[in-house]
Write a protein that holds these residues in place. Sequence first.
Motif, mmCIF file in Angstrom:
data_model
loop_
_atom_site.group_PDB
_atom_site.id
_atom_site.type_symbol
_atom_site.label_atom_id
_atom_site.label_comp_id
_atom_site.label_asym_id
_atom_site.label_seq_id
_atom_site.Cartn_x
_atom_site.Cartn_y
_atom_site.Cartn_z
ATOM 1 N N ALA A 1 9.405 -5.154 41.927
ATOM 2 C CA ALA A 1 9.899 -3.863 41.449
ATOM 3 C C ALA A 1 9.130 -3.385 40.217
ATOM 4 C CB ALA A 1 11.388 -3.956 41.137
ATOM 5 N N VAL A 2 8.921 -4.258 39.264
ATOM 6 C CA VAL A 2 8.264 -3.810 38.030
ATOM 7 C C VAL A 2 6.737 -3.707 38.149
ATOM 8 C CG1 VAL A 2 10.100 -4.623 36.490
ATOM 9 C CG2 VAL A 2 8.214 -6.158 37.080
ATOM 10 N N SER A 3 6.165 -4.440 39.101
ATOM 11 C CA SER A 3 4.703 -4.449 39.127
ATOM 12 C C SER A 3 4.072 -3.734 40.322
ATOM 13 C CB SER A 3 4.193 -5.893 39.091
ATOM 14 O OG SER A 3 4.574 -6.573 40.269
ATOM 15 N N ALA B 1 6.237 6.524 37.366
ATOM 16 C CA ALA B 1 5.952 5.492 38.359
ATOM 17 C C ALA B 1 5.967 4.095 37.764
ATOM 18 C CB ALA B 1 4.605 5.761 39.039
ATOM 19 N N VAL B 2 5.334 3.929 36.637
ATOM 20 C CA VAL B 2 5.246 2.588 36.064
ATOM 21 C C VAL B 2 6.514 2.153 35.318
ATOM 22 C CG1 VAL B 2 2.726 2.543 35.897
ATOM 23 C CG2 VAL B 2 4.085 3.408 33.973
ATOM 24 N N GLN C 1 7.976 -1.442 27.407
ATOM 25 C CA GLN C 1 6.718 -1.851 26.804
ATOM 26 C C GLN C 1 5.513 -1.405 27.627
ATOM 27 O OE1 GLN C 1 7.322 -6.051 26.108
ATOM 28 N NE2 GLN C 1 7.970 -5.511 24.027
ATOM 29 N N THR C 2 5.728 -1.289 28.903
ATOM 30 C CA THR C 2 4.642 -0.843 29.766
ATOM 31 C C THR C 2 4.141 0.533 29.349
ATOM 32 O OG1 THR C 2 5.473 -2.096 31.633
ATOM 33 C CG2 THR C 2 4.020 -0.264 32.142
ATOM 34 N N ILE C 3 5.072 1.414 29.052
ATOM 35 C CA ILE C 3 4.613 2.771 28.697
ATOM 36 C C ILE C 3 4.276 2.933 27.219
ATOM 37 C CG2 ILE C 3 5.574 4.124 30.595
ATOM 38 C CD1 ILE C 3 7.988 4.712 28.751
ATOM 39 N N THR C 4 4.705 1.978 26.412
ATOM 40 C CA THR C 4 4.416 2.128 24.982
ATOM 41 C C THR C 4 3.192 1.301 24.603
ATOM 42 O OG1 THR C 4 5.964 0.329 24.523
ATOM 43 C CG2 THR C 4 6.799 2.569 24.305
ATOM 44 N N LYS C 5 2.430 1.862 23.660
ATOM 45 C CA LYS C 5 1.237 1.151 23.184
ATOM 46 C C LYS C 5 1.630 0.174 22.090
ATOM 47 C CE LYS C 5 -1.511 5.421 23.455
ATOM 48 N NZ LYS C 5 -2.390 6.286 22.629
ATOM 49 N N LEU D 1 -1.533 -2.120 33.228
ATOM 50 C CA LEU D 1 -0.190 -2.137 32.633
ATOM 51 C C LEU D 1 0.766 -2.945 33.505
ATOM 52 C CD1 LEU D 1 0.122 1.570 31.407
ATOM 53 C CD2 LEU D 1 -0.175 -0.482 29.992
ATOM 54 N N CYS D 2 0.663 -2.737 34.803
ATOM 55 C CA CYS D 2 1.541 -3.468 35.725
ATOM 56 C C CYS D 2 1.265 -4.969 35.667
ATOM 57 C CB CYS D 2 1.375 -2.951 37.151
ATOM 58 S SG CYS D 2 2.108 -1.330 37.399
#
Lengths: 196, 196, 196, 196
Positions: free
Chosen positions: C148-150, D148-149, D182-186, C179-180
């Motif tokens: 789901a997350v990746s 999406a991510v 965290q995926t979307i944040t730098k 990111l994934c």
Amino acid sequence: MDNKRELIFEATEKIIATKGLQGLSMQQIANEAGVAAGTIYRYFKDKDELIGELRKNVLRVVANHILKNSREGTLEQRFKRIWFNIVDFGRQRTPANLSYEQYIHLPGIDSDPHQTFEKTTFGELHLLFEEGKAEGLFHSLHNKALFAVSLEPAVALGRSIRRKQLEYDKAELELACNLCWQTITKQTKRSYQDYE
Amino acid sequence: MDNKRELIFEATEKIIATKGLQGLSMQQIANEAGVAAGTIYRYFKDKDELIGELRKNVLRVVANHILKNSREGTLEQRFKRIWFNIVDFGRQRTPANLSYEQYIHLPGIDSDPHQTFEKTTFGELHLLFEEGKAEGLFHSLHNKALFAVSLEPAVALGRSIRRKQLEYDKAELELACNLCWQTITKQTKRSYQDYE
Amino acid sequence: MDNKRELIFEATEKIIATKGLQGLSMQQIANEAGVAAGTIYRYFKDKDELIGELRKNVLRVVANHILKNSREGTLEQRFKRIWFNIVDFGRQRTPANLSYEQYIHLPGIDSDPHQTFEKTTFGELHLLFEEGKAEGLFHSLHNKALFAVSLEPAVALGRSIRRKQLEYDKAELELACNLCWQTITKQTKRSYQDYE
Amino acid sequence: MDNKRELIFEATEKIIATKGLQGLSMQQIANEAGVAAGTIYRYFKDKDELIGELRKNVLRVVANHILKNSREGTLEQRFKRIWFNIVDFGRQRTPANLSYEQYIHLPGIDSDPHQTFEKTTFGELHLLFEEGKAEGLFHSLHNKALFAVSLEPAVALGRSIRRKQLEYDKAELELACNLCWQTITKQTKRSYQDYE
DNA sequence: TATGAATGAGTTTTCATTCAT
DNA sequence: CATGAATGAAAACTCATTCAT
């Protein structure tokens, strides 16, 4: 080859006997006969013709069975032989017999093969009945009526035995046959009990 | 309203009587009944149910006709009334009668509606035959056999008259009826000629 | 010949892709495939079987695409290859992809072909995820959650690009993919910015 | 009365949720709603309109759930609230959720109600993402890609839990949510392990 | 001659929609 | 307004028949 034709014929008869005329497809016949569907059309113009030919054939077979040895002996012997022929044929679970019963009660019996059948079978019986009436032995009834009172019972008995609604009982059949014989004959001397 | 249902019923019966069960399409029924094809499905789940209901109905009608007034009078009167009921019904060109003959000789008669019919009709006749045998009046044959020798002739005669193979002749029928009566009875005193 | 079967298959897939499962008639399929309506029934028992076979086929195609070259290289290479396989497949306007999305969200996914698909696709991913967790590289989440997350992001991105809601941008996808990857890995040394 | 309209609405939603859009007849809806079939046409022009209205309604409900309290607090709080709203809604076996998933992957999503839905839902998220990017907190990706991510995983997780492919586990979800954040944040300072 | 795939008209059945009550 | 019987067009499916091989 007439071999294929015969195969198709028998296959069709078999299906009609078991599943009836209703659910009868050319594909089914082909499968049962072990030929291709298209092959049927080499031997029969179309389905109607196949069914028609079959009908003729069935009626021929039936007539043969019923009239077997129908000319030898006295009137009584001939009558009783026919009577038992009818019972014996009706008892059988043969395709011919099973499909016969389906054909016979369809609308459009005025059709050709049936006319011929009637003539063959009934022609023979006609002679028998006429002879009996000429001798003053039979009641003065139309032949159809004589058939109804004396031979329809045999038809019904054969069917009942086949359907297990009645057990096969030689003695009972003998009695029934004698009763039928007496029904059409103007017997006065012998009493009924002679047969029981 | 049961009006539409009745219309559909009658239309179907009529078509079966004339063209047979074979070429019976829902569209044909709809046309004959004057309703839309879809309407049939408001009253019957599918074609099978329609045919099944019809069969039940036909058998009910037939039983009613045959057993009309079958309980009054002496054994002889009862028997003869039934005998004539059978002839009279068989003579008719009614859809009920015509479709009856088609149903009756189909594979799979062991089905429910037919069983019920047999029980109704035959239950009544059963009593009659048992009574006759208890009194020592009838021959000791199974009821099916008694039916075969005494009432099948009536069935056959009615059919023959309807098919114009035999003219309707009151006197001839009376004689045939008497013959059938005598066939099942162990009569000794009266001679056959009494009836002619 | 399996040629006709293939034609029917492709025609059906095409219609489902464009017009959906809803308005899908056998006649339409026949027209699109350039065969007679009856022909379809030589290859498929009924509509359900056709749809079912198609479903199986679509799922097989999807699994093949997604798992292409999924076993070579390091964990990271394998993951990223799968990730891009998903995006690339999802971007396509192929009947396979378009009908896949319709099948996947139907009630009754517990059905057989889908189970097999899940096992095939997910079995492969299962190994990947388990390996990563065994190495202490991936987070301790259930595989479904890791997916789901990746990988769901890849599914969504492919779809968005296909629907023109997002332009195809190699660099953006590379970033998203990284990111994934980082999302499921417990990376500590490298900072996020390395990828931007 | 709008009571009837509501009844019809709910009945339709329920059927779609359980049996899908495929086998959905007006009669079924009428039965489920407890009204006559004709009555539906007082409230909806035809089936298409009913389905269309329903679609609109479902999308409205979905948007409401997802965006609940989406404006209060910090960016992180807002994001995480939405994230969990999505999971919680997706977990439910409500008609709204179940039929939503069927609508969403149908051909013809370019249609009106869906556009509005996208605008409403995404408009709100748009603001969130833009804000994050303006602050230099989020990666420079298109909003669709950010969705999406970071949020598709929530959609997938909710669905998996509902389908019992994944157990509901608060801690696992918290972790997944943090990973998405965290995926979307730098993020540079905090290490991943902080969350585990 | 034999095959059996292909045809397409015809059959059963469904269902959105209408309309008299 | 509400009903639900009736409609009929369209759907799925069958099957006698043809025809290229």
